[in-house]
Motif scaffolding. Sequence first.
Motif, mmCIF file in Angstrom:
data_model
loop_
_atom_site.group_PDB
_atom_site.id
_atom_site.type_symbol
_atom_site.label_atom_id
_atom_site.label_comp_id
_atom_site.label_asym_id
_atom_site.label_seq_id
_atom_site.Cartn_x
_atom_site.Cartn_y
_atom_site.Cartn_z
ATOM 1 N N LEU A 1 52.477 40.462 33.064
ATOM 2 C CA LEU A 1 53.055 41.060 34.255
ATOM 3 C C LEU A 1 54.540 40.753 34.307
ATOM 4 O O LEU A 1 54.977 39.656 33.968
ATOM 5 N N ALA A 2 55.320 41.756 34.759
ATOM 6 C CA ALA A 2 56.775 41.629 34.766
ATOM 7 C C ALA A 2 57.358 41.580 36.167
ATOM 8 O O ALA A 2 58.564 41.761 36.348
ATOM 9 N N GLY A 3 56.506 41.378 37.190
ATOM 10 C CA GLY A 3 57.014 41.219 38.543
ATOM 11 C C GLY A 3 56.954 42.461 39.398
ATOM 12 O O GLY A 3 57.195 42.390 40.602
ATOM 13 N N HIS A 4 56.671 43.621 38.821
ATOM 14 C CA HIS A 4 56.645 44.868 39.595
ATOM 15 C C HIS A 4 55.425 45.719 39.264
ATOM 16 O O HIS A 4 55.367 46.890 39.643
ATOM 17 N N ASP A 5 54.455 45.148 38.578
ATOM 18 C CA ASP A 5 53.342 45.931 38.058
ATOM 19 C C ASP A 5 52.023 45.186 38.269
ATOM 20 O O ASP A 5 51.396 44.718 37.340
ATOM 21 N N ASP A 6 51.607 45.076 39.527
ATOM 22 C CA ASP A 6 50.382 44.348 39.850
ATOM 23 C C ASP A 6 49.165 44.967 39.161
ATOM 24 O O ASP A 6 49.138 46.168 38.862
ATOM 25 N N ILE A 7 48.165 44.128 38.952
ATOM 26 C CA ILE A 7 46.872 44.617 38.515
ATOM 27 C C ILE A 7 45.816 44.126 39.496
ATOM 28 O O ILE A 7 46.031 43.163 40.251
ATOM 29 N N LEU A 8 44.673 44.787 39.490
ATOM 30 C CA LEU A 8 43.522 44.366 40.275
ATOM 31 C C LEU A 8 42.454 43.878 39.308
ATOM 32 O O LEU A 8 42.110 44.573 38.353
ATOM 33 N N ALA A 9 41.938 42.681 39.553
ATOM 34 C CA ALA A 9 40.946 42.082 38.673
ATOM 35 C C ALA A 9 39.720 41.675 39.475
ATOM 36 O O ALA A 9 39.813 41.395 40.681
ATOM 37 N N ARG A 10 38.585 41.648 38.808
ATOM 38 C CA ARG A 10 37.359 41.194 39.461
ATOM 39 C C ARG A 10 37.555 39.768 39.967
ATOM 40 O O ARG A 10 38.100 38.915 39.267
ATOM 41 N N LYS A 11 37.105 39.517 41.182
ATOM 42 C CA LYS A 11 37.276 38.191 41.773
ATOM 43 C C LYS A 11 36.636 37.113 40.893
ATOM 44 O O LYS A 11 35.528 37.284 40.391
ATOM 45 N N GLY A 12 37.368 36.021 40.716
ATOM 46 C CA GLY A 12 36.835 34.880 39.998
ATOM 47 C C GLY A 12 36.901 34.961 38.494
ATOM 48 O O GLY A 12 36.369 34.089 37.813
ATOM 49 N N THR A 13 37.591 35.975 37.930
ATOM 50 C CA THR A 13 37.610 36.142 36.477
ATOM 51 C C THR A 13 38.851 35.544 35.817
ATOM 52 O O THR A 13 38.969 35.580 34.595
ATOM 53 N N MET A 14 39.794 35.006 36.600
ATOM 54 C CA MET A 14 40.953 34.354 35.998
ATOM 55 C C MET A 14 40.507 33.030 35.371
ATOM 56 O O MET A 14 39.905 32.184 36.031
#
Length: 253
Positions: free
Chosen positions: A29-42
Amino acid sequence: MQSPLFGYTENQSQDRYTLQNPQMLRVTLAGHDDILARKGTMVAYQGMMEFDGEYQTPGQRRARAHTGEGLDLMRCSGQGTVFLANLAQHVHVVDVDRDGLTVDSAYVLALDSGLHWEAIAVDSQFGISGSGAYNLQISGQGKVALMTSGQPLMLQVTPDKYVNADADAVIAWSTSLRVQMQAQTSSSSVFRRRGNTGEGWELSFLGQGYALVQPSELLPPQNAAIGQGMAAQYGMGQHGAHGQNQGNIWSNR
């Protein structure tokens, strides 16, 4: 300290989405390009990253309440690298283009925040396990990371070659395809769970596109009943597509 473990170093790449290994996704990520991820997968991250619960719009809440299909997401933002994984499932990155992608929400790991999704009904007189009576239709321009149990099979569908797949093994397909649901068992045994063959509901894909199938069938317990009575056990009644999802579409907007 020495160990073969030191061979599993970070995969260096300039791409936004990169497979660190078959079961782990690396997103830059470069600060302007959010992503959505499944909760708890980080599972790990580097840099200045933030993780926030994603607000659900009224459309998303209605879709979840009426269909059971939806995405439990967190928003990943900032500058750095985040690694995502879920139960060591295999990860695959798909470009969503003008044709769109239809997928079971259970197999979505992450997606670009600018994509749009809505829950759609798979037209049938009966409900099925696996792919479910509803699925998510994802549209727009961006990428989606999908998960499979093991290495999947990508089947090309053309006007002169349609594809049939077990509904319990189907992960996703091109939205442009026409989909029909039918039983693999004979008419005399269709009302017995999977008849005497071990096979049950299948999806038939027609048109131009592709269908993604995993080498695993997520089966319900053979004697499990959703709701009450024989009709519920075999996917009919209020839990069947004929009873609740004739042409319904639920949007996240």
